[in-house]
Design a protein around this motif. Structure first.
Motif, PDB file in Angstrom:
ATOM      1  N   GLN A  18       0.845  -1.208   0.000  1.00  0.00           N
ATOM      2  CA  GLN A  18       0.000   0.000   0.000  1.00  0.00           C
ATOM      3  C   GLN A  18       0.876   1.253   0.000  1.00  0.00           C
ATOM      4  OE1 GLN A  18      -3.643   0.016   0.210  1.00  0.00           O
ATOM      5  NE2 GLN A  18      -3.217   2.099  -0.480  1.00  0.00           N
ATOM      6  N   ARG A 112     -11.186   6.028  -7.703  1.00  0.00           N
ATOM      7  CA  ARG A 112     -11.476   4.689  -8.191  1.00  0.00           C
ATOM      8  C   ARG A 112     -12.710   4.691  -9.084  1.00  0.00           C
ATOM      9  NH1 ARG A 112     -10.003   0.516  -3.507  1.00  0.00           N
ATOM     10  NH2 ARG A 112      -8.404   1.711  -2.451  1.00  0.00           N
ATOM     11  N   SER A 352       7.225   4.129   5.532  1.00  0.00           N
ATOM     12  CA  SER A 352       6.216   4.923   6.221  1.00  0.00           C
ATOM     13  C   SER A 352       6.715   5.240   7.629  1.00  0.00           C
ATOM     14  CB  SER A 352       4.886   4.163   6.247  1.00  0.00           C
ATOM     15  OG  SER A 352       3.879   4.957   6.820  1.00  0.00           O
ATOM     16  N   VAL A 353       6.906   4.241   8.441  1.00  0.00           N
ATOM     17  CA  VAL A 353       7.473   4.467   9.777  1.00  0.00           C
ATOM     18  C   VAL A 353       8.989   4.411   9.654  1.00  0.00           C
ATOM     19  CG1 VAL A 353       7.514   3.694  12.167  1.00  0.00           C
ATOM     20  CG2 VAL A 353       5.484   3.273  10.761  1.00  0.00           C
ATOM     21  N   ARG A 376       9.478  13.442  16.512  1.00  0.00           N
ATOM     22  CA  ARG A 376       8.407  13.897  15.616  1.00  0.00           C
ATOM     23  C   ARG A 376       8.555  15.387  15.338  1.00  0.00           C
ATOM     24  NH1 ARG A 376       4.729  10.310  19.293  1.00  0.00           N
ATOM     25  NH2 ARG A 376       5.014   8.334  18.183  1.00  0.00           N
ATOM     26  N   PHE A 380      10.537  13.329  12.004  1.00  0.00           N
ATOM     27  CA  PHE A 380      10.548  11.882  11.761  1.00  0.00           C
ATOM     28  C   PHE A 380       9.178  11.252  12.008  1.00  0.00           C
ATOM     29  CE2 PHE A 380      14.980  12.848  12.974  1.00  0.00           C
ATOM     30  CZ  PHE A 380      15.633  12.382  11.851  1.00  0.00           C
ATOM     31  N   ARG A 381       8.979  10.091  11.361  1.00  0.00           N
ATOM     32  CA  ARG A 381       7.768   9.287  11.585  1.00  0.00           C
ATOM     33  C   ARG A 381       8.122   8.161  12.556  1.00  0.00           C
ATOM     34  NH1 ARG A 381       8.015  10.627   6.137  1.00  0.00           N
ATOM     35  NH2 ARG A 381       8.898   8.614   5.559  1.00  0.00           N
ATOM     36  N   VAL A 382       7.521   8.218  13.720  1.00  0.00           N
ATOM     37  CA  VAL A 382       8.013   7.432  14.853  1.00  0.00           C
ATOM     38  C   VAL A 382       6.917   6.575  15.475  1.00  0.00           C
ATOM     39  CG1 VAL A 382       9.152   7.569  17.103  1.00  0.00           C
ATOM     40  CG2 VAL A 382       9.594   9.330  15.367  1.00  0.00           C
ATOM     41  N   ASP A 383       7.231   5.304  15.654  1.00  0.00           N
ATOM     42  CA  ASP A 383       6.362   4.368  16.357  1.00  0.00           C
ATOM     43  C   ASP A 383       6.985   4.121  17.739  1.00  0.00           C
ATOM     44  OD1 ASP A 383       4.736   2.266  17.135  1.00  0.00           O
ATOM     45  OD2 ASP A 383       5.111   1.041  15.355  1.00  0.00           O
TER      46      ASP A 383
ATOM     47  N   ASP B  26      -4.268  16.128   3.889  1.00  0.00           N
ATOM     48  CA  ASP B  26      -2.808  16.009   3.947  1.00  0.00           C
ATOM     49  C   ASP B  26      -2.289  16.202   5.373  1.00  0.00           C
ATOM     50  OD1 ASP B  26      -2.687  15.553   1.229  1.00  0.00           O
ATOM     51  OD2 ASP B  26      -2.101  17.594   0.695  1.00  0.00           O
ATOM     52  N   ARG B  29      -3.157  13.098   7.332  1.00  0.00           N
ATOM     53  CA  ARG B  29      -2.305  11.966   6.950  1.00  0.00           C
ATOM     54  C   ARG B  29      -0.883  12.137   7.489  1.00  0.00           C
ATOM     55  NH1 ARG B  29      -0.375  11.096   0.803  1.00  0.00           N
ATOM     56  NH2 ARG B  29       1.333   9.695   1.269  1.00  0.00           N
ATOM     57  N   GLU B  33       0.921   9.547  10.085  1.00  0.00           N
ATOM     58  CA  GLU B  33       2.182   8.863   9.757  1.00  0.00           C
ATOM     59  C   GLU B  33       3.276   9.206  10.772  1.00  0.00           C
ATOM     60  OE1 GLU B  33       3.172   9.469   5.624  1.00  0.00           O
ATOM     61  OE2 GLU B  33       1.549   8.143   4.959  1.00  0.00           O
ATOM     62  N   LYS B  34       3.282  10.435  11.251  1.00  0.00           N
ATOM     63  CA  LYS B  34       4.295  10.818  12.249  1.00  0.00           C
ATOM     64  C   LYS B  34       4.188   9.990  13.518  1.00  0.00           C
ATOM     65  CE  LYS B  34       6.213  15.300  11.508  1.00  0.00           C
ATOM     66  NZ  LYS B  34       6.434  16.641  12.055  1.00  0.00           N
ATOM     67  N   PHE B  35       2.995   9.516  13.808  1.00  0.00           N
ATOM     68  CA  PHE B  35       2.801   8.705  15.005  1.00  0.00           C
ATOM     69  C   PHE B  35       2.897   7.206  14.694  1.00  0.00           C
ATOM     70  CE2 PHE B  35       1.839  11.239  18.772  1.00  0.00           C
ATOM     71  CZ  PHE B  35       1.801  12.517  18.229  1.00  0.00           C
ATOM     72  N   GLY B  36       3.438   6.885  13.540  1.00  0.00           N
ATOM     73  CA  GLY B  36       3.744   5.484  13.264  1.00  0.00           C
ATOM     74  C   GLY B  36       2.589   4.669  12.718  1.00  0.00           C
ATOM     75  N   PHE B  37       1.538   5.338  12.252  1.00  0.00           N
ATOM     76  CA  PHE B  37       0.428   4.586  11.662  1.00  0.00           C
ATOM     77  C   PHE B  37       0.700   4.348  10.186  1.00  0.00           C
ATOM     78  CE2 PHE B  37      -1.144   6.073  15.577  1.00  0.00           C
ATOM     79  CZ  PHE B  37      -2.131   5.183  15.967  1.00  0.00           C
ATOM     80  N   VAL B  38       0.309   3.172   9.699  1.00  0.00           N
ATOM     81  CA  VAL B  38       0.509   2.842   8.287  1.00  0.00           C
ATOM     82  C   VAL B  38      -0.850   2.765   7.590  1.00  0.00           C
ATOM     83  CG1 VAL B  38       2.692   1.647   8.699  1.00  0.00           C
ATOM     84  CG2 VAL B  38       0.547   0.343   8.701  1.00  0.00           C
ATOM     85  N   GLN B  39      -0.811   3.102   6.314  1.00  0.00           N
ATOM     86  CA  GLN B  39      -2.069   3.231   5.576  1.00  0.00           C
ATOM     87  C   GLN B  39      -2.587   1.892   5.065  1.00  0.00           C
ATOM     88  OE1 GLN B  39      -1.743   5.351   1.864  1.00  0.00           O
ATOM     89  NE2 GLN B  39      -3.864   6.042   1.930  1.00  0.00           N
ATOM     90  N   ILE B  40      -3.887   1.731   5.116  1.00  0.00           N
ATOM     91  CA  ILE B  40      -4.526   0.699   4.297  1.00  0.00           C
ATOM     92  C   ILE B  40      -5.692   1.353   3.554  1.00  0.00           C
ATOM     93  CG2 ILE B  40      -3.940  -1.118   5.965  1.00  0.00           C
ATOM     94  CD1 ILE B  40      -7.016  -1.391   6.475  1.00  0.00           C
ATOM     95  N   GLU B  41      -6.068   0.716   2.449  1.00  0.00           N
ATOM     96  CA  GLU B  41      -7.298   1.093   1.747  1.00  0.00           C
ATOM     97  C   GLU B  41      -8.058  -0.202   1.482  1.00  0.00           C
ATOM     98  OE1 GLU B  41      -6.594   5.315  -0.443  1.00  0.00           O
ATOM     99  OE2 GLU B  41      -6.547   3.550  -1.718  1.00  0.00           O
ATOM    100  N   PHE B 105      -0.950  -3.607  15.491  1.00  0.00           N
ATOM    101  CA  PHE B 105      -1.108  -3.090  14.127  1.00  0.00           C
ATOM    102  C   PHE B 105      -1.689  -1.687  14.200  1.00  0.00           C
ATOM    103  CE2 PHE B 105      -3.881  -3.178  10.138  1.00  0.00           C
ATOM    104  CZ  PHE B 105      -2.838  -2.804   9.308  1.00  0.00           C
ATOM    105  N   ARG B 106      -0.866  -0.715  13.802  1.00  0.00           N
ATOM    106  CA  ARG B 106      -1.312   0.682  13.796  1.00  0.00           C
ATOM    107  C   ARG B 106      -1.708   1.028  12.380  1.00  0.00           C
ATOM    108  NH1 ARG B 106       1.539   4.488  17.455  1.00  0.00           N
ATOM    109  NH2 ARG B 106       2.555   3.250  19.058  1.00  0.00           N
ATOM    110  N   GLU B 147      -1.896   8.060  23.324  1.00  0.00           N
ATOM    111  CA  GLU B 147      -1.366   8.542  22.045  1.00  0.00           C
ATOM    112  C   GLU B 147      -2.461   9.125  21.159  1.00  0.00           C
ATOM    113  OE1 GLU B 147       0.652   5.333  20.139  1.00  0.00           O
ATOM    114  OE2 GLU B 147       2.589   6.269  20.513  1.00  0.00           O
ATOM    115  N   ARG B 154      -2.363  17.470  17.744  1.00  0.00           N
ATOM    116  CA  ARG B 154      -1.468  17.980  16.690  1.00  0.00           C
ATOM    117  C   ARG B 154      -2.252  18.370  15.449  1.00  0.00           C
ATOM    118  NH1 ARG B 154       4.045  18.375  18.598  1.00  0.00           N
ATOM    119  NH2 ARG B 154       3.430  17.727  20.671  1.00  0.00           N
TER     120      ARG B 154
END
Lengths: 447, 447
Positions: A18, A112, A352-353, A376, A380-383, B26, B29, B33-41, B105-106, B147, B154
């Motif tokens: 993704q 889409r 991403s992270v 942050r 940076f993107r931080v987990d 934006d 998003r 991402e800065k907090f370590g979350f990853v995208q899904i669709e 899973f974030r 968190e 933010r």
């Protein structure tokens, strides 16, 4: 218990893929914006009568209808349907908001679309299209036709999909020539252009024979076939066209537009090797009336065209009396992603992270959270790992997630004023003073 | 001719507002991402049996069903439906891809969802949700609960929507207290929590009376109402809770989690004024089992909560035997945009197109295209006027499109090696040497 499963014909990705998909969307969007295109988004569904105005043939048979619970219970016929492309919604949008838009209207749209395809490999029922169009009011200079390939070149270069070529032509050229050759009937012209489209598959002899049946002499058929097979550079093909003696206005206009496009591509700094004036490109659709484009990955002709479009005379004749000529192109990103993935050609995307702060000592939790906030703040993107777990488990998590850096901070490091920076790709780690931490992270992450 | 129109209950924007909407997406998003979350669709439609597992009540009645042309013609019942939130698709996604995901899973997901609402002001049939969730396998430390508000703070600070407060509570606290007060029945507890939710509208006397009917003594009802109306700081409310003598484990767990959340918010550097421990926040849904959140714009309580969520015990019990506890929150962006717009509170967004290169002299077309390429190379977003039109028309276009800078380059400027930079906002223009052009543009555009 219900088995969790997606609908066939959709492309659902795991987070790491993704990320690549989103990176491709970002590259496309950034370049569309760099060329002065502005974004629109339209609702996923439209009124049925809006979507089904075109005597569209195939696409109309593939429409998905949408019905509310109440409507279904009462047995009503559905009133709405999912968009099957972005062109019809654009036409509706421009006609509806005509007075509020500034023309020439340069819009991009990345959403889409939906088609009730039979489920099979490489056919999608839901897929992204990334479209640009420039819409003029009453007229649109053919000068706009050169910008479209210039944008696509930037995008595909940045996506690093290997060498590629944007094939372009102008339908007026062959139409004019056919008139010169005595074929005036529009439908016959279209049939001949379709034969040319099939040249690769059917072979020259078969195509020439069919051309004969459609009214071309063998000499003229050969002239046409030599022209569409011209192996030369853009300038050489253009020279051949300029050498043809013809008073046909359509032909001369087409040649003039192609010359202007080639000149403009040069002015825009587009590398010569990226475009090819290829008169065999005719595009099946009657919709296109001038310049047409197809994009091919050089090493993978079997992908077919991964980005196509062209010039049209009138966008929205079903919805407005205004004449709205335009030129546009579309990247079918879901399909492109799918074929690139199958050939192991997906581009790299930045992770991403970027950093995982591990939990070595639950007593230092507040320290970890403050460190995360500091990083942050530095961009940076931080987990942050917030469970009490063995370090091994945390490292496995970083590895599986593709996080390139893990920070370790225990009581010892805290006392020394350092932090251990673990580079997951290099498989190295070093004890870094807190004052040098951010520089070290930038170095590893190239950020 | 068909009247071009959108389906009622959708929000379609003109380009300048679309730009602001996209800016908000934006910002959201980037912070996710800065907090370590990853995208899904996920696909817009799901199999009907997947979507309709929950005894969901209202949302199930509002589902949109999807049917192919063929299925419709043959009179089949629809097999698919449009997602009505992002939680059910998340549950299905996590259950389906469980082995391929790294836990906790974030994930973040920003897509449109669909509800067959009755069409009325402020109700949308299609709207964006921007969700984050952290999903644990078997367990998830309550440390993750802090968190979520830190991220939202933010985002709303960056969106500049004015002062706002994230109200939070923990449902275990009131549930435990109710048990102390002799109300053990889960349904009665839920009914009392719902009464508290109504406190603002119904008033204290009425709520107290209903609480009496549900089994609370008047003294305990008053204790409860004093607590949920506590006017103090987070620490003061917490002190009041710590002073309550109770051996109820649920209550003590809830208080402990709230204390941990307050401590962690401090460690994360979240300003005290942005959060409020507010025990009146109960969230109607039984789905939530611990921490709950609601976000309010201070000056506009009438907006209601613009961002809500909480902690739940098990995400995907319909699709997997794995226990998947989680915590999450959702920004309903379409509705937020709509209420901010109505109150003239939309944030500023950087302009999409920054520079228009006007066409003064058609003979200089190649010059204009080369200039555009140069400026794009320097990072600017550039539109080029390619029609032969009066300058007045080109300036009007820039004005209507919100393009802040117009560049003018005629034969004179070319001879002098300068370009005229027209600042549309300041309504000034200056003749700038080409060598100083980019610095001047950066100055005007703040880029």
């Amino acid at each position: 218990m219900i088995t969790p499963r997606t609908v066939a014909g959709t492309l659902e990705l795991l987070p790491r893929e993704q990320r690549i998909f989103q990176h491709m969307l970002d590259v496309i969007r950034r370049n569309y914006e760099k060329f002065g295109f502005v974004q629109i988004e339209t609702p996923v569904f439209e009124h049925k009568d809006i979507l089904l105005t075109k005597s569209g043939g195939e696409t109309e048979k593939q429409v998905y209808f949408v019905q509310s619970t109440g409507g279904l219970q009462q047995g009503y016929a559905p009133d709405m349907a999912l968009r099957f492309d972005l062109t019809v919604p654009l036409a509706r949008y421009v006609a509806e908001h005509e007075r509020d838009l500034a023309f020439p209207f340069r819009r991009y749209q990345m959403q889409r679309v939906y088609r009730g395809e039979r489920a099979q490999r490489g056919r999608f029922r839901e897929f992204y299209q990334c479209d640009i169009d420039v819409i003029g009011k009453d007229k649109l200079s053919s000068a706009y036709d050169a910008e479209i390939p210039a944008i696509i070149v930037r995008i595909f270069e940045e996506l690093k999909v290997g060498d590629f070529t944007i094939h372009f032509s102008n339908r007026k050229i062959l139409r004019g020539l056919l008139e010169d050759y005595g074929v005036y009937d529009g439908e016959k012209q279209t049939l001949i252009l379709r034969e040319i489209d099939k040249l690769d598959k059917a072979g020259r002899d078969k195509v020439r024979a069919t051309m004969g049946e459609l009214g071309l002499t063998q000499i003229n058929a050969d002239r046409l076939l030599d022209l569409v097979n011209h192996p030369g550079s853009n300038d050489q093909v253009l020279d051949s066209l300029l050498c043809i003696f013809s008073n046909n206005l359509t032909f001369k206009t087409g040649v003039g537009e192609v010359k202007a496009t080639i000149d403009a591509l040069r002015a825009l700094g587009v590398s010569e090797k990226r475009t090819r004036l290829n008169l065999a490109i005719a595009r099946g659709l009657d919709y296109y009336t001038g310049t047409v484009y197809e994009t091919k990955i050089d090493a993978h002709p079997e992908f077919g065209s991964v980005c196509s479009g062209g010039r049209y005379d009138d966008l929205a004749s079903h919805y407005t009396k205004s004449k709205l000529p335009g030129v546009g192109i579309s990247i079918g990103l879901t399909r492109l992603f799918d074929v690139l993935r199958a050939s192991d050609l997906l581009p790299d995307a930045p992770p991403s992270v970027q950093i995982l702060i591990a939990q070595l000592d639950p007593g230092l939790s507040a320290e970890y959270l403050a460190l995360a906030t500091e990083l942050r703040g530095a961009g940076f993107r931080v987990d942050t790992w917030l469970e009490q777990s063995k370090l091994d488990k945390q490292i496995k998590y970083a590895d599986k997630s593709g996080i390139p850096v893990v920070l370790l901070l225990g009581a010892d490091e805290k006392a020394k004023g350092t932090v251990v920076v673990k580079d997951m790709n290099a498989k190295t780690q070093s004890d870094v003073p807190r004052a040098g931490m951010i520089a070290k992270l930038r170095e590893i992450l190239g950020a």
